[in-house]
Design a protein around this motif. Structure first.
Motif, short mmCIF file in Angstrom:
data_model
loop_
_atom_site.label_atom_id
_atom_site.label_comp_id
_atom_site.label_asym_id
_atom_site.label_seq_id
_atom_site.Cartn_x
_atom_site.Cartn_y
_atom_site.Cartn_z
N SER A 154 -73.35 -60.21 34.81
CA SER A 154 -72.06 -60.53 34.19
C SER A 154 -71.20 -59.28 34.02
O SER A 154 -69.98 -59.32 34.23
CB SER A 154 -72.29 -61.20 32.83
N LEU A 155 -71.83 -58.18 33.64
CA LEU A 155 -71.06 -56.94 33.47
C LEU A 155 -70.56 -56.40 34.81
O LEU A 155 -69.46 -55.83 34.89
CB LEU A 155 -71.93 -55.89 32.77
N ALA A 156 -71.36 -56.55 35.86
CA ALA A 156 -70.97 -56.06 37.18
C ALA A 156 -70.08 -57.04 37.94
O ALA A 156 -69.52 -56.68 38.98
CB ALA A 156 -72.21 -55.75 38.01
N LYS A 157 -69.97 -58.28 37.45
CA LYS A 157 -69.17 -59.33 38.11
C LYS A 157 -69.69 -59.63 39.52
O LYS A 157 -68.91 -59.88 40.45
CB LYS A 157 -67.70 -58.93 38.18
N ILE A 158 -71.00 -59.62 39.68
CA ILE A 158 -71.59 -59.83 41.01
C ILE A 158 -71.36 -61.25 41.50
O ILE A 158 -71.02 -61.48 42.66
CB ILE A 158 -73.09 -59.48 40.98
N ASN A 159 -71.56 -62.23 40.63
CA ASN A 159 -71.35 -63.62 41.05
C ASN A 159 -69.91 -63.86 41.48
O ASN A 159 -69.65 -64.57 42.46
CB ASN A 159 -71.72 -64.57 39.91
N LEU A 160 -68.97 -63.29 40.75
CA LEU A 160 -67.57 -63.46 41.11
C LEU A 160 -67.28 -62.82 42.46
O LEU A 160 -66.55 -63.39 43.29
CB LEU A 160 -66.69 -62.84 40.02
N ALA A 161 -67.88 -61.66 42.70
CA ALA A 161 -67.70 -60.99 43.99
C ALA A 161 -68.32 -61.82 45.12
O ALA A 161 -67.79 -61.85 46.24
CB ALA A 161 -68.32 -59.60 43.95
N MET A 162 -69.43 -62.50 44.84
CA MET A 162 -70.05 -63.36 45.85
C MET A 162 -69.12 -64.51 46.23
O MET A 162 -69.01 -64.87 47.41
CB MET A 162 -71.39 -63.90 45.32
N VAL A 163 -68.47 -65.09 45.24
CA VAL A 163 -67.54 -66.19 45.53
C VAL A 163 -66.43 -65.72 46.45
O VAL A 163 -66.10 -66.37 47.45
CB VAL A 163 -66.96 -66.76 44.22
N TYR A 164 -65.84 -64.57 46.13
CA TYR A 164 -64.77 -64.04 46.97
C TYR A 164 -65.29 -63.68 48.37
O TYR A 164 -64.61 -63.91 49.38
CB TYR A 164 -64.15 -62.80 46.32
N SER A 165 -66.50 -63.14 48.44
CA SER A 165 -67.05 -62.73 49.74
C SER A 165 -67.32 -63.94 50.62
O SER A 165 -66.96 -63.97 51.80
CB SER A 165 -68.34 -61.93 49.54
N PHE A 166 -67.97 -64.97 50.06
CA PHE A 166 -68.30 -66.16 50.86
C PHE A 166 -67.06 -66.95 51.26
O PHE A 166 -67.08 -67.69 52.24
CB PHE A 166 -69.26 -67.06 50.08
N SER A 167 -65.98 -66.79 50.49
CA SER A 167 -64.74 -67.49 50.85
C SER A 167 -63.82 -66.61 51.70
O SER A 167 -62.69 -67.01 52.00
CB SER A 167 -64.01 -67.94 49.58
N GLY A 168 -64.29 -65.42 52.08
CA GLY A 168 -63.54 -64.57 53.01
C GLY A 168 -62.56 -63.61 52.38
O GLY A 168 -61.87 -62.88 53.09
N ASN A 169 -62.50 -63.56 51.06
CA ASN A 169 -61.54 -62.67 50.38
C ASN A 169 -62.27 -61.37 49.99
O ASN A 169 -62.60 -61.14 48.83
CB ASN A 169 -60.98 -63.36 49.15
N PHE A 170 -62.49 -60.51 50.98
CA PHE A 170 -63.29 -59.30 50.74
C PHE A 170 -62.55 -58.28 49.89
O PHE A 170 -63.18 -57.50 49.16
CB PHE A 170 -63.69 -58.68 52.08
N ALA A 171 -61.24 -58.27 49.96
CA ALA A 171 -60.47 -57.31 49.15
C ALA A 171 -60.66 -57.59 47.66
O ALA A 171 -60.86 -56.66 46.86
CB ALA A 171 -58.99 -57.39 49.53
N MET A 172 -60.61 -58.86 47.28
CA MET A 172 -60.81 -59.22 45.88
C MET A 172 -62.25 -58.97 45.45
O MET A 172 -62.51 -58.60 44.30
CB MET A 172 -60.45 -60.68 45.66
N ALA A 173 -63.19 -59.16 46.38
CA ALA A 173 -64.59 -58.90 46.05
C ALA A 173 -64.79 -57.44 45.68
O ALA A 173 -65.50 -57.11 44.71
CB ALA A 173 -65.48 -59.28 47.23
#
Length: 410
Positions: free
Chosen positions: A53-72
């Motif tokens: 939660s502190l690193a926001k890893i799950n949120l980065a995974m959502v952006y990565s799997f949806s193709g938004n690597f910049a936001m990840a």
């Protein structure tokens, strides 16, 4: 190697090290919980939730799997991420290593054939081994993770799972989004859901179902072992005692075949209570396969158990992708997560059916008898009593050898 405790039933269990490692990769700590290393498992799961939660890893995974690597890249916190990686890979490695060692101890315990306690009575309650229905356990965990563990009498782990599932539901706003979806407000679902907390849920749900399903099968195996030990010990002593003159030479026998179940012991106890001496009761433990080690597996679930286990693992992974893609697709994360999860289960189940295991039973159209009980009777009244008792307590088949069959010359 098993123990019945006030709030748990723990036991050694043969595990596939790769499957244990997979569940540690899915959610660090789950692999240790599968091996009942509960303290390590609980602490690792807590660290996963906090640091993730502190690193926001799950949120980065959502952006990565949806193709938004910049936001990840933007949402990640590197100061937490690097420490997380060390703990993550340690959990995978340690669970894999422990699984290999635990399998060695399991094999030693099986060879020693030590007696297993089956009851524990305390002021806090009664704990005992009983046969379980693995699919019921998995279904309970599907409805609400933790319920399947309570069904299997893993009290502490069950309430731990229930507590954290409420946390995930609350912070992800899952029920609110589900209500919006049911009411037809599809566009509101994405704005309601919190992806950071939602992404924990597929791993927790899949892990809970896998744990409860495999634990039920293992408890059934333990039940069979303890019942075989009891029948061997108790009636062997009665047979030895009968050599001093209590044994009858009557050639008349009633025969019943059973699965391993509590009703079998009820039937034998009822016969003894009705006046039939234990020396006249001869339980014969049947082998359902040439490999005797396979005689204690659950016939109904052994053939498909590995396929179901692989299906749970595959469904967990696929649902993570489905949820991530759902944030950019029309139907939303919930529907796509379910679609991918169901499809992943079918894929994993199919792969499991193609994999042949040397520890699996051949397919049988009907369940085979696991215990054959022979009871000597002295007259027709006793024969009728035994016949009715066998059928009342779920015998598979019942037959008799009368004097004519026992002595063809007559």
């Amino acid at each position: 190697m098993a123990a019945v405790r006030r709030f748990d039933i723990i036991y050694a269990q043969r595990r596939n090290p790769f499957m244990v490692a997979w569940w540690s990769a899915s959610f660090p700590g789950f692999g240790h919980l599968l091996m009942y290393k509960n303290t390590t498992g609980v602490l690792l799961t807590l660290s996963e939730v906090i640091i993730n939660s502190l690193a926001k890893i799950n949120l980065a995974m959502v952006y990565s799997f949806s193709g938004n690597f910049a936001m990840a890249k933007q949402v990640l916190h590197p100061n937490w991420l690097f420490g997380y990686m060390f703990i993550y890979f340690f959990a995978i490695w340690d669970s894999y290593r422990c699984s290999i060692e635990a399998n060695k101890h399991y094999e030693l315990a099986m060879l020693e054939n030590g007696r297993i306690p089956v009851h524990l009575m305390r002021s806090t309650g009664i704990q005992f081994l009983e046969k379980k229905r693995p699919l019921i356990a998995a279904y309970c965990s599907f409805l609400f993770p933790g319920l399947g563990q309570l069904y299997n009498k893993h009290i502490w782990l069950g309430f731990y799972g229930i507590f954290w599932w409420w946390i995930y539901l609350t912070f992800s706003h899952f029920y609110e989004a589900l209500m919006a979806l049911i009411l037809g407000h599809n566009r509101m679902v994405i704005s309601i859901l919190n992806p950071q907390w939602l992404m924990f849920m597929p791993s927790v749900l899949g892990g809970a179902m896998y744990h409860s399903y495999t634990s039920s099968i293992e408890q059934n195996r333990l039940f069979r072992i303890t019942q075989r030990q009891h029948l061997t010990d108790y009636y062997e002593k009665a047979r030895i005692a009968s050599m001093n003159g209590t044994e009858t030479n009557s050639p008349l026998w009633m025969i019943g075949t059973f699965e391993h179940c509590t009703e079998l012991e009820q039937a034998l106890s009822m016969l003894e209570h009705s006046g039939i001496h234990p020396a006249r009761i001869r339980p014969v433990l049947m082998d359902v396969h040439a490999d005797k080690s396979l005689s204690i597996v659950d016939q109904r679930f052994d053939r498909t158990a590995k396929s179901v286990e692989i299906g749970f693992a595959s469904a967990t992974a696929c649902s993570v992708f489905g949820i991530s893609l759902g944030f950019i697709l029309e139907w939303g994360p919930i529907i796509w997560g379910l679609i991918y999860g169901f499809g992943g289960f079918l894929l994993g189940f199919g792969i499991g059916l193609l994999i042949k295991s040397k520890h699996s039973l051949p397919h049988q159209k009907h369940k085979l008898p696991e215990v054959t009980v022979l009871v000597q009777y002295l007259n027709e009244e006793e024969a009728e009593l035994i016949h009715e008792t066998f059928w009342r307590y779920k015998a598979i088949t019942v037959g008799r050898i009368d004097r004519q069959h026992a002595n063809p010359a007559l």
